[in-house]
Design an enzyme around this catalytic site. Sequence first.
Site, PDB file in Angstrom:
ATOM      1  CG  ASP A   1     -24.142 -34.895  11.721  1.00  0.00           C
ATOM      2  OD1 ASP A   1     -24.363 -33.959  12.517  1.00  0.00           O
ATOM      3  OD2 ASP A   1     -24.964 -35.233  10.840  1.00  0.00           O
TER       4      ASP A   1
ATOM      5  CE  LYS B   1     -26.829 -32.223  11.208  1.00  0.00           C
ATOM      6  NZ  LYS B   1     -27.233 -33.539  10.684  1.00  0.00           N
TER       7      LYS B   1
ATOM      8  CB  CYS C   1     -24.880 -33.771   7.352  1.00  0.00           C
ATOM      9  SG  CYS C   1     -26.329 -34.815   7.666  1.00  0.00           S
TER      10      CYS C   1
END
Length: 211
Positions: free
Chosen positions: A13, A111, A156
Amino acid sequence: MLQQEKIALIVVDVQNGFMPNGNLAVAHADRILPNVNQLMHHFNNVVLTQDWHPEHHISFANNHTNKQPFDMINLPYGQQVLWTSHCVQGTKDADFHPDLDVSQAQLIIRKGFHAHIDSYSAFVEADRTTKTGLAGYLNERQIDTVYVVGVATDFCVAWTAIDAVNLGFKTYVIEDATAGIDLNGSLVQKWQEMQALKIGRIQTQDVLKLL
Ligand SMILES: [Zn+2]
């Protein structure tokens, strides 16, 4: 030396939304970019993840009445932190940071695109049953060791690393190539959880020496 064909770098990310001025900014997250870029150039197998939410995503506080960002709610799959709206599909907030050199990446795992399920982990979504396919991809390529970097360390990155080790991968988190949110002590708590699972806590230079 490490065997390149057995190892993968998972870059979690590194998107505008989590950078300073992003919709869900993580403090100083842009400082990790030089280390992340350097690492990517030394791995043959690089996987990027990209948080990729529909506008009506269940993890956004503004999609619930009388809720604020960082409130907790109960969902069918368990407790969920509510966030500001972030990384909406197709927006600049969801783009990778412009300074991230994506040229070395072979795979992008998106995701959080199911409206009713959040997904911190790159392997299994927050309902703990919906799989992204990443484990199959790595297994099919005989990759047995993963190095995880990116944001946020305590969400994450940690969830990805914990799933990786539980799926049988030897797992390391490269600390100085991650940035954390630290919500009510979550950073220390996640490091403890990761270390108890024998996830390696290492620094960029330690890895580069082995490549
Ligand atoms: Zn998200």
